[in-house]
Design a protein around this motif. Structure first.
Motif, PDB file in Angstrom:
ATOM      1  N   ASP A 314       0.831  -1.221   0.000  1.00  0.00           N
ATOM      2  CA  ASP A 314       0.000   0.000   0.000  1.00  0.00           C
ATOM      3  C   ASP A 314       0.860   1.265   0.000  1.00  0.00           C
ATOM      4  O   ASP A 314       2.095   1.192   0.038  1.00  0.00           O
ATOM      5  N   GLU A 315       0.196   2.417  -0.006  1.00  0.00           N
ATOM      6  CA  GLU A 315       0.895   3.712  -0.088  1.00  0.00           C
ATOM      7  C   GLU A 315       1.900   3.895   1.044  1.00  0.00           C
ATOM      8  O   GLU A 315       2.917   4.556   0.891  1.00  0.00           O
ATOM      9  N   ALA A 316       1.590   3.289   2.208  1.00  0.00           N
ATOM     10  CA  ALA A 316       2.476   3.455   3.366  1.00  0.00           C
ATOM     11  C   ALA A 316       3.633   2.457   3.339  1.00  0.00           C
ATOM     12  O   ALA A 316       4.453   2.426   4.257  1.00  0.00           O
ATOM     13  N   GLY A 317       3.675   1.619   2.300  1.00  0.00           N
ATOM     14  CA  GLY A 317       4.770   0.653   2.189  1.00  0.00           C
ATOM     15  C   GLY A 317       4.476  -0.660   2.914  1.00  0.00           C
ATOM     16  O   GLY A 317       5.355  -1.495   3.087  1.00  0.00           O
ATOM     17  N   LYS A 318       3.224  -0.840   3.307  1.00  0.00           N
ATOM     18  CA  LYS A 318       2.853  -2.050   4.059  1.00  0.00           C
ATOM     19  C   LYS A 318       2.239  -3.096   3.121  1.00  0.00           C
ATOM     20  O   LYS A 318       1.381  -2.756   2.297  1.00  0.00           O
ATOM     21  N   PRO A 319       2.654  -4.369   3.216  1.00  0.00           N
ATOM     22  CA  PRO A 319       2.040  -5.390   2.360  1.00  0.00           C
ATOM     23  C   PRO A 319       0.528  -5.484   2.580  1.00  0.00           C
ATOM     24  O   PRO A 319       0.045  -5.404   3.715  1.00  0.00           O
ATOM     25  N   VAL A 320      -0.198  -5.628   1.475  1.00  0.00           N
ATOM     26  CA  VAL A 320      -1.657  -5.721   1.514  1.00  0.00           C
ATOM     27  C   VAL A 320      -2.021  -7.208   1.580  1.00  0.00           C
ATOM     28  O   VAL A 320      -1.681  -7.965   0.674  1.00  0.00           O
ATOM     29  N   GLU A 321      -2.667  -7.620   2.631  1.00  0.00           N
ATOM     30  CA  GLU A 321      -3.039  -9.038   2.759  1.00  0.00           C
ATOM     31  C   GLU A 321      -4.473  -9.278   2.305  1.00  0.00           C
ATOM     32  O   GLU A 321      -4.834 -10.370   1.879  1.00  0.00           O
ATOM     33  N   GLU A 322      -5.315  -8.239   2.403  1.00  0.00           N
ATOM     34  CA  GLU A 322      -6.745  -8.414   2.128  1.00  0.00           C
ATOM     35  C   GLU A 322      -6.991  -8.643   0.646  1.00  0.00           C
ATOM     36  O   GLU A 322      -6.299  -8.075  -0.191  1.00  0.00           O
ATOM     37  N   ILE A 323      -8.007  -9.430   0.325  1.00  0.00           N
ATOM     38  CA  ILE A 323      -8.351  -9.614  -1.088  1.00  0.00           C
ATOM     39  C   ILE A 323      -9.093  -8.382  -1.592  1.00  0.00           C
ATOM     40  O   ILE A 323      -9.634  -7.600  -0.799  1.00  0.00           O
ATOM     41  N   GLU A 324      -9.088  -8.216  -2.919  1.00  0.00           N
ATOM     42  CA  GLU A 324      -9.777  -7.119  -3.594  1.00  0.00           C
ATOM     43  C   GLU A 324      -9.365  -5.742  -3.060  1.00  0.00           C
ATOM     44  O   GLU A 324     -10.151  -4.812  -3.020  1.00  0.00           O
ATOM     45  N   THR A 325      -8.107  -5.612  -2.625  1.00  0.00           N
ATOM     46  CA  THR A 325      -7.606  -4.339  -2.121  1.00  0.00           C
ATOM     47  C   THR A 325      -6.390  -3.929  -2.947  1.00  0.00           C
ATOM     48  O   THR A 325      -5.523  -4.758  -3.205  1.00  0.00           O
ATOM     49  N   VAL A 326      -6.355  -2.652  -3.340  1.00  0.00           N
ATOM     50  CA  VAL A 326      -5.293  -2.248  -4.267  1.00  0.00           C
ATOM     51  C   VAL A 326      -3.946  -2.041  -3.582  1.00  0.00           C
ATOM     52  O   VAL A 326      -3.869  -1.649  -2.426  1.00  0.00           O
ATOM     53  N   GLY A 327      -2.909  -2.312  -4.337  1.00  0.00           N
ATOM     54  CA  GLY A 327      -1.542  -2.057  -3.889  1.00  0.00           C
ATOM     55  C   GLY A 327      -0.617  -2.147  -5.085  1.00  0.00           C
ATOM     56  O   GLY A 327      -0.991  -2.671  -6.146  1.00  0.00           O
ATOM     57  N   GLU A 328       0.600  -1.624  -4.900  1.00  0.00           N
ATOM     58  CA  GLU A 328       1.587  -1.724  -5.987  1.00  0.00           C
ATOM     59  C   GLU A 328       2.114  -3.160  -6.067  1.00  0.00           C
ATOM     60  O   GLU A 328       2.407  -3.783  -5.036  1.00  0.00           O
ATOM     61  N   ILE A 329       2.263  -3.673  -7.255  1.00  0.00           N
ATOM     62  CA  ILE A 329       2.838  -5.013  -7.417  1.00  0.00           C
ATOM     63  C   ILE A 329       4.348  -4.927  -7.208  1.00  0.00           C
ATOM     64  O   ILE A 329       5.024  -4.126  -7.855  1.00  0.00           O
ATOM     65  N   GLN A 330       4.849  -5.770  -6.313  1.00  0.00           N
ATOM     66  CA  GLN A 330       6.298  -5.918  -6.153  1.00  0.00           C
ATOM     67  C   GLN A 330       6.635  -7.394  -6.351  1.00  0.00           C
ATOM     68  O   GLN A 330       5.857  -8.254  -5.943  1.00  0.00           O
ATOM     69  N   VAL A 331       7.760  -7.656  -7.002  1.00  0.00           N
ATOM     70  CA  VAL A 331       8.111  -9.046  -7.290  1.00  0.00           C
ATOM     71  C   VAL A 331       9.562  -9.335  -6.902  1.00  0.00           C
ATOM     72  O   VAL A 331      10.403  -8.442  -6.840  1.00  0.00           O
ATOM     73  N   ARG A 332       9.792 -10.633  -6.680  1.00  0.00           N
ATOM     74  CA  ARG A 332      11.113 -11.099  -6.304  1.00  0.00           C
ATOM     75  C   ARG A 332      11.288 -12.470  -6.955  1.00  0.00           C
ATOM     76  O   ARG A 332      10.316 -13.222  -7.042  1.00  0.00           O
ATOM     77  N   GLY A 333      12.477 -12.771  -7.432  1.00  0.00           N
ATOM     78  CA  GLY A 333      12.667 -14.109  -8.001  1.00  0.00           C
ATOM     79  C   GLY A 333      13.801 -14.136  -9.003  1.00  0.00           C
ATOM     80  O   GLY A 333      14.363 -13.093  -9.364  1.00  0.00           O
ATOM     81  N   PRO A 334      14.112 -15.338  -9.482  1.00  0.00           N
ATOM     82  CA  PRO A 334      15.240 -15.502 -10.408  1.00  0.00           C
ATOM     83  C   PRO A 334      14.957 -14.989 -11.815  1.00  0.00           C
ATOM     84  O   PRO A 334      15.825 -15.048 -12.678  1.00  0.00           O
ATOM     85  N   ASN A 335      13.741 -14.473 -12.040  1.00  0.00           N
ATOM     86  CA  ASN A 335      13.382 -13.905 -13.344  1.00  0.00           C
ATOM     87  C   ASN A 335      13.833 -12.450 -13.467  1.00  0.00           C
ATOM     88  O   ASN A 335      13.682 -11.845 -14.529  1.00  0.00           O
ATOM     89  N   LEU A 336      14.369 -11.865 -12.391  1.00  0.00           N
ATOM     90  CA  LEU A 336      14.660 -10.429 -12.410  1.00  0.00           C
ATOM     91  C   LEU A 336      15.984 -10.059 -13.086  1.00  0.00           C
ATOM     92  O   LEU A 336      16.912 -10.860 -13.127  1.00  0.00           O
ATOM     93  N   PHE A 337      16.055  -8.827 -13.554  1.00  0.00           N
ATOM     94  CA  PHE A 337      17.261  -8.261 -14.153  1.00  0.00           C
ATOM     95  C   PHE A 337      18.352  -8.084 -13.104  1.00  0.00           C
ATOM     96  O   PHE A 337      18.098  -8.223 -11.898  1.00  0.00           O
ATOM     97  N   THR A 338      19.544  -7.748 -13.560  1.00  0.00           N
ATOM     98  CA  THR A 338      20.667  -7.531 -12.648  1.00  0.00           C
ATOM     99  C   THR A 338      20.705  -6.083 -12.195  1.00  0.00           C
ATOM    100  O   THR A 338      20.849  -5.787 -11.010  1.00  0.00           O
ATOM    101  N   GLU A 339      20.622  -5.170 -13.171  1.00  0.00           N
ATOM    102  CA  GLU A 339      20.757  -3.739 -12.862  1.00  0.00           C
ATOM    103  C   GLU A 339      20.398  -2.923 -14.095  1.00  0.00           C
ATOM    104  O   GLU A 339      20.306  -3.453 -15.200  1.00  0.00           O
ATOM    105  N   TYR A 340      20.221  -1.611 -13.887  1.00  0.00           N
ATOM    106  CA  TYR A 340      20.185  -0.682 -15.006  1.00  0.00           C
ATOM    107  C   TYR A 340      21.632  -0.314 -15.298  1.00  0.00           C
ATOM    108  O   TYR A 340      22.369   0.097 -14.391  1.00  0.00           O
TER     109      TYR A 340
END
Ligand code: MCA
Ligand code: AMP
Length: 473
Positions: A314-340
């Motif tokens: 959410d806007e405050a940087g807290k993970p959103v646990e509730e369903i049907e509630t908006v938040g920014e998508i953040q991802v982690r995993g071996p699919n990610l780039f190295t750097e810009y």
């Protein structure tokens, strides 16, 4: 020794790997030609003049075999954008098809012709998984595009996660007409079939007729951006042969932007097929997808792919646990780039405690299906599946002598998803719409050109002097 990115290339096979129009290569042919070119590449990065051709595919495969990072260049790139990419990535040479007319901006670089034939020989050993494989340039809200450094690990991981999600096999024959200087067309659309040991038929240029022809002639899968599916949706109701060929496909996949529900419905009504949506990004490669064996929930981009961790914040940087509630998508995993590339500041800002901030805003339902509902930045425009930064276009337009002030926005467009609109305060005589479009095409790229120009006497500004883009339109 690290695993090979393309096992079938090393083992050899008489099966068709790549086809562009009337020309095609088997795996054995491709190993010979790409292996020959790979042995001849210097160390250091190479630029690839990425026309939609067999040559581009050979050049990229050769660079990957050699362990030399490749920078695919849009063959319609403008002079300013080209100069930026060359200065930033410092390639040692440019690979291009023989006879291609290269812009003067490339004059300072040695040029190497991409061959179509080569001598069979053992392929070189491949570099480590973390070695940079491709550098793909992508626009941000301001400033020139950033080079996204993609390691081999991200490419193999994402393609294997798609194998799992889509039941993608060596039997699949893919058809598409996507450009080869972005992740969608190049990594998914060319490297994907090659990693599976399958085949791809590239249309050179997208057309509904080309898709229908190839699907009727044995292709099993199609990849496209929503603009392509929108054009199919507009024709398929009145074109029985298009409807029939699409009906026979194993999988139709859309991505790079949202496919409107109306287009899903028109295609389903005419063909019985449900288009699969997947969600990705240059920096993350693929994150989520509707699964081939899963429930199709139109309007959603499915569930996280194997190996991808996804959270909403959410806007405050807290993970959103509730369903049907908006938040920014953040991802982690071996699919990610190295750097810009050369941008440690931007790389650092892109992560939140190890999680990559996508800037996309979404909700999740009880079954974990992700629905993208918007984007944090208003200055990013998605047009025809291309991501375009408003600031980059504004800077280019400000260089035109007839422009005193300018603001660029995106507005809804049935065909392109969004179209680029330039709000211009003229300086003296009013420049025409096509003059401004040509100016942007020449400096940046044709897909970044404004499709509409609106003239104003002044831009709406707040007390701080900042342009109020929301007041435009
Ligand atoms: C027109 N043209 C011009 C000008 N006006 N050239 C120079 N100056 C001008 N003023 C030329 C264009 O270069 C082009 O040439 C032709 O006219 C038509 O251009 P355009 O209007 O842009 O074509 P369109 O009909 O709007 O194209 C629709 C499209 C295209 C085919 C769907 O937008 C497209 O290929 N989109 C794919 C984008 C993509 O791959 N995105 C992936 C990135 P010519 O006809 O010769 O080309 S996102 C990604 O990778 C992430 C990871 C993901 O999730 O997938
Ligand atoms: P790019 O930076 O060009 O790789 O574009 C990545 C962006 O495309 C993402 O951040 C999303 O905003 C958008 N995108 C990709 N796939 C989808 C999709 N299936 N639905 C909605 N947006 C998408």
């Amino acid at each position: 020794m690290p695993d090979r990115l393309f096992p079938t290339l090393a083992s050899g096979s008489g099966k068709e790997a790549l086809r562009f129009g009337d020309t095609s290569l088997t795996y054995t042919d491709l190993a010979a030609v790409a292996g020959t070119l790979a042995r001849d590449l210097p160390s250091g990065r190479v630029a690839v003049w990425a026309t939609p051709t067999l040559h581009t595919s050979i050049a990229v495969v050769a660079a990957l075999l050699a362990g030399v990072p490749a920078i695919p260049l849009n063959p319609k790139i403008g002079e300013r954008e080209l100069a930026h990419i060359l200065a930033d990535s410092e390639p040692v040479l440019v690979l291009a098809e023989p006879g291609a007319d290269l812009p003067t901006g490339l004059d300072g670089l040695p040029r190497r012709d991409i061959p179509l034939e080569g001598a069979p020989a053992d392929l070189p050993a491949e570099p480590a998984e973390e070695a940079p494989a491709l550098i793909v340039y992508t626009s941000g809200t301001t400033g020139p595009p950033k080079g996204v450094v993609l390691p081999r690990r991200a490419i193999s991981t994402t393609l294997d996660a798609l194998e799992d999600a889509w039941e993608w096999t060596a039997e699949d024959v893919l058809v598409h007409g996507l450009p080869l200087f972005h992740v969608h067309g190049l990594i998914l659309g060319i490297l994907g079939p090659l990693r599976r040991g399958g085949s791809v038929r590239h249309l050179g240029r997208f057309s509904t007729e080309g898709v229908a022809r190839e699907l009727a002639a044995g292709a099993t899968m199609m990849f496209g951006v929503p603009t392509m599916y929108h054009r199919i949706a507009g024709e398929v109701g009145e074109d029985p042969s298009l409807a029939e060929s699409l009906s026979g496909a194993r999988l139709l996949v859309s991505g790079s932007a949202a496919l409107p529900v109306h287009d899903h419905q028109r295609i389903t009504a005419a063909t019985g097929q449900r288009v699969i949506e997947r969600y990705g990004m240059t920096e993350t490669l693929m994150n989520t997808s509707i699964r081939a064996d899963g429930e199709h929930v139109p309007g959603t981009v499915g569930v996280p792919l194997r190996g991808v961790e996804l959270r909403l914040v959410d806007e405050a940087g807290k993970p959103v646990e509730e369903i049907e509630t908006v938040g920014e998508i953040q991802v982690r995993g071996p699919n990610l780039f190295t750097e810009y590339l050369n941008r440690p500041d931007a790389t650092e800002a892109a992560f939140d405690d190890g999680w990559f901030r996508t800037g996309d805003v979404a909700t999740r339902d009880a079954a974990g299906y992700v629905k993208i509902v918007g984007r944090k930045a208003t200055d990013l425009i998605k047009s025809g599946g291309y991501k375009i930064g408003a600031g980059e276009i504004e800077n280019a337009l400000m260089e035109h002598p007839g422009v005193a002030e300018v603001a660029v926005t995106g507005e809804p467009d049935d065909d392109l998803g969004e179209r680029i609109v330039a709000w211009v305060v003229p300086d003296g005589e009013r420049p025409t719409e096509s003059e401004l479009a040509d100016h942007v095409s020449r400096l940046l790229s044709p897909h970044k050109r404004p499709r509409v120009v609106r003239y104003l006497e002044a831009l709406p500004r707040n007390d701080m002097g900042k342009v109020m883009k929301r007041a435009l339109g």
